[in-house]
Design an enzyme around this catalytic site. Structure first.
Site, PDB file in Angstrom:
ATOM      1  N   ASP A   1      -5.180  -6.834   5.439  1.00  0.00           N
ATOM      2  CA  ASP A   1      -4.737  -5.445   5.260  1.00  0.00           C
ATOM      3  C   ASP A   1      -4.802  -4.712   6.590  1.00  0.00           C
ATOM      4  OD1 ASP A   1      -4.227  -2.879   4.351  1.00  0.00           O
ATOM      5  OD2 ASP A   1      -6.198  -2.612   3.421  1.00  0.00           O
ATOM      6  N   GLY A   2      -3.650  -4.186   6.993  1.00  0.00           N
ATOM      7  CA  GLY A   2      -3.588  -3.383   8.203  1.00  0.00           C
ATOM      8  C   GLY A   2      -2.624  -3.950   9.226  1.00  0.00           C
TER       9      GLY A   2
ATOM     10  N   ASP B   1      -5.295   2.807  -1.757  1.00  0.00           N
ATOM     11  CA  ASP B   1      -6.307   3.107  -0.739  1.00  0.00           C
ATOM     12  C   ASP B   1      -7.067   4.382  -1.078  1.00  0.00           C
ATOM     13  OD1 ASP B   1      -6.038   0.977   1.261  1.00  0.00           O
ATOM     14  OD2 ASP B   1      -3.990   1.734   1.488  1.00  0.00           O
TER      15      ASP B   1
ATOM     16  N   MET C   1     -10.040   6.848  -0.123  1.00  0.00           N
ATOM     17  CA  MET C   1     -10.880   7.219   1.036  1.00  0.00           C
ATOM     18  C   MET C   1     -11.635   8.504   0.710  1.00  0.00           C
ATOM     19  SD  MET C   1      -8.243   6.576   4.165  1.00  0.00           S
ATOM     20  CE  MET C   1      -7.045   5.225   4.125  1.00  0.00           C
TER      21      MET C   1
ATOM     22  N   MET D   1     -12.629   2.719   0.315  1.00  0.00           N
ATOM     23  CA  MET D   1     -13.170   3.043   1.639  1.00  0.00           C
ATOM     24  C   MET D   1     -14.059   4.270   1.476  1.00  0.00           C
ATOM     25  SD  MET D   1      -9.695   2.227   3.735  1.00  0.00           S
ATOM     26  CE  MET D   1      -8.682   2.393   2.283  1.00  0.00           C
TER      27      MET D   1
ATOM     28  N   GLY E   1       1.762  -1.858   4.252  1.00  0.00           N
ATOM     29  CA  GLY E   1       2.070  -0.452   3.972  1.00  0.00           C
ATOM     30  C   GLY E   1       3.364  -0.029   4.622  1.00  0.00           C
TER      31      GLY E   1
ATOM     32  N   SER F   1       0.860  -1.180   0.000  1.00  0.00           N
ATOM     33  CA  SER F   1       0.000   0.000   0.000  1.00  0.00           C
ATOM     34  C   SER F   1       0.898   1.232   0.000  1.00  0.00           C
ATOM     35  CB  SER F   1      -0.879   0.002   1.248  1.00  0.00           C
ATOM     36  OG  SER F   1      -1.308   1.317   1.532  1.00  0.00           O
TER      37      SER F   1
ATOM     38  N   HIS G   1      -8.774  -0.143  -3.069  1.00  0.00           N
ATOM     39  CA  HIS G   1      -9.500  -0.477  -1.830  1.00  0.00           C
ATOM     40  C   HIS G   1     -10.413   0.717  -1.566  1.00  0.00           C
ATOM     41  CE1 HIS G   1      -9.192  -1.227   2.817  1.00  0.00           C
ATOM     42  NE2 HIS G   1     -10.421  -1.397   2.345  1.00  0.00           N
TER      43      HIS G   1
ATOM     44  N   GLY H   1      -0.162   2.373   9.456  1.00  0.00           N
ATOM     45  CA  GLY H   1       0.672   2.383  10.656  1.00  0.00           C
ATOM     46  C   GLY H   1      -0.030   1.992  11.940  1.00  0.00           C
TER      47      GLY H   1
ATOM     48  N   MET I   1     -10.090  -6.950   6.957  1.00  0.00           N
ATOM     49  CA  MET I   1      -9.304  -5.836   7.514  1.00  0.00           C
ATOM     50  C   MET I   1      -8.775  -6.231   8.887  1.00  0.00           C
ATOM     51  SD  MET I   1      -9.087  -3.347   5.408  1.00  0.00           S
ATOM     52  CE  MET I   1      -8.332  -2.141   6.496  1.00  0.00           C
TER      53      MET I   1
ATOM     54  N   HIS J   1      -1.794  -1.949  -4.054  1.00  0.00           N
ATOM     55  CA  HIS J   1      -3.036  -1.778  -3.299  1.00  0.00           C
ATOM     56  C   HIS J   1      -3.208  -0.273  -3.096  1.00  0.00           C
ATOM     57  CE1 HIS J   1      -5.997  -2.880  -0.099  1.00  0.00           C
ATOM     58  NE2 HIS J   1      -5.534  -1.800   0.514  1.00  0.00           N
TER      59      HIS J   1
HETATM   60  C1  DX5 Z   1      -5.889   1.310   6.096  1.00  0.00           C
HETATM   61  C2  DX5 Z   1      -5.524   0.906   4.696  1.00  0.00           C
HETATM   62  C3  DX5 Z   1      -4.347   0.021   4.616  1.00  0.00           C
HETATM   63  C4  DX5 Z   1      -3.089   0.625   5.191  1.00  0.00           C
HETATM   64  C5  DX5 Z   1      -2.000  -0.371   5.336  1.00  0.00           C
HETATM   65  O1  DX5 Z   1      -7.108   1.937   6.090  1.00  0.00           O
HETATM   66  O2  DX5 Z   1      -6.607   0.220   4.094  1.00  0.00           O
HETATM   67  O3  DX5 Z   1      -4.144  -0.417   3.285  1.00  0.00           O
HETATM   68  O4  DX5 Z   1      -2.624   1.679   4.420  1.00  0.00           O
HETATM   69  O5  DX5 Z   1      -0.930   0.227   5.979  1.00  0.00           O
HETATM   70  P1  DX5 Z   1      -0.189  -0.491   7.175  1.00  0.00           P
HETATM   71  O6  DX5 Z   1       0.412  -1.728   6.640  1.00  0.00           O
HETATM   72  O7  DX5 Z   1       0.822   0.511   7.611  1.00  0.00           O
HETATM   73  O8  DX5 Z   1      -1.214  -0.769   8.239  1.00  0.00           O
HETATM   74 ZN    ZN Z   2      -6.183  -0.839   2.243  1.00  0.00          ZN
END
Ligand code: DX5
Ligand code: ZN
Length: 229
Positions: free
Chosen positions: A178-179, A40, A42, A74, A200, A13, A72, A152, A144, A38
């Protein structure tokens, strides 16, 4: 690995990368062994954060014509962005089922008709029973392992039973986590049966991206191998 087993794929990510250099950062990840990106997306409504949308993805696609792009989504209204994301060259459209409980199937259909693969995502508080009836209509399920919204965060180990349940009942399904996934948490994900790994900050903040990606892959592949021997 035989033809009848799932394949390990690592999808970094870029959320916490230097987004002023999105192309450079993305290409670097691919050069370092990423199988897909991936992305993200939002909307500041479904999650309390804002990132980028289809115009940015479209620009990135022009620079990177061949990689597999997963968005992804969101967002509160996943139906709204299907056409623009397809036009931007997205390969897989992964959306959350929570904002659209009455509308999951028609959205799956529209995503397919627009030429993209379908991913269904579940927030940590959403039980696996909420997605059960849709699994046959999806290409991938995303479990998730943090509350969506920010990179992070700390990995929620309690999500692993959902992954285990899916793997047990759907041996060939693509299951993504993911996460908070990194070198310290990949073992749990791999053992539970995840084969698509989003990571990420663990990759982005590393001085040796290639080594981290290779190590994540090795852990997942050895679990897949164990299941098949
Ligand atoms: C969170 C995202 C993830 C995130 C992953 O809402 O969907 O894809 O960026 O990052 P890390 O691996 O740092 O949790
Ligand atoms: Zn994501």
């Amino acid at each position: 690995m035989d033809r009848n087993s799932v394949k390990c794929k690592i999808g970094p990510s870029v959320l916490n990368a230097d987004l002023s250099q999105l192309y450079v950062e993305s290409q670097k990840l691919l050069d370092n062994g990423a199988d897909y990106l991936h992305l993200d997306v939002m909307d500041g409504s479904f999650v309390p954060n804002l990132t980028f949308g289809h115009p940015v993805v479209k620009c990135l696609r022009k620079k990177i014509p061949n990689a597999f792009f997963e968005t992804h989504m969101m967002v509160s209204d996943p139906e709204m962005w299907i056409e623009p994301m397809a036009d931007a060259g997205v390969s897989q459209y992964t959306f959350h089922i929570e904002p659209v409980p009455q509308n999951v199937l028609p959205i799956c259909r529209k995503v397919r008709e627009a030429g993209m693969k379908v991913g269904l995502a579940l927030k940590p508080g959403t039980g696996i029973e909420a997605v059960r009836q849709y699994i046959e209509h999806a290409d991938m399920i995303l479990i998730m392992t943090v509350e969506p919204g920010f990179g992070g965060q700390k990995f929620i180990n309690d999500m692993m039973p959902k992954v285990q349940w899916l793997r047990h009942n759907y041996p060939l399904l693509d299951i993504e986590v993911d996460g908070g996934v990194g070198l310290n948490t990949i073992n749990a994900c791999a053992e539970a049966g995840a084969n698509m790994i989003v990571s990420g900050t663990a990759i982005i903040n590393s001085a040796d991206q290639k080594a981290v990606i290779a190590s994540l892959r090795e852990t997942v592949e050895s679990s897949i191998h164990k299941c098949n021997v």
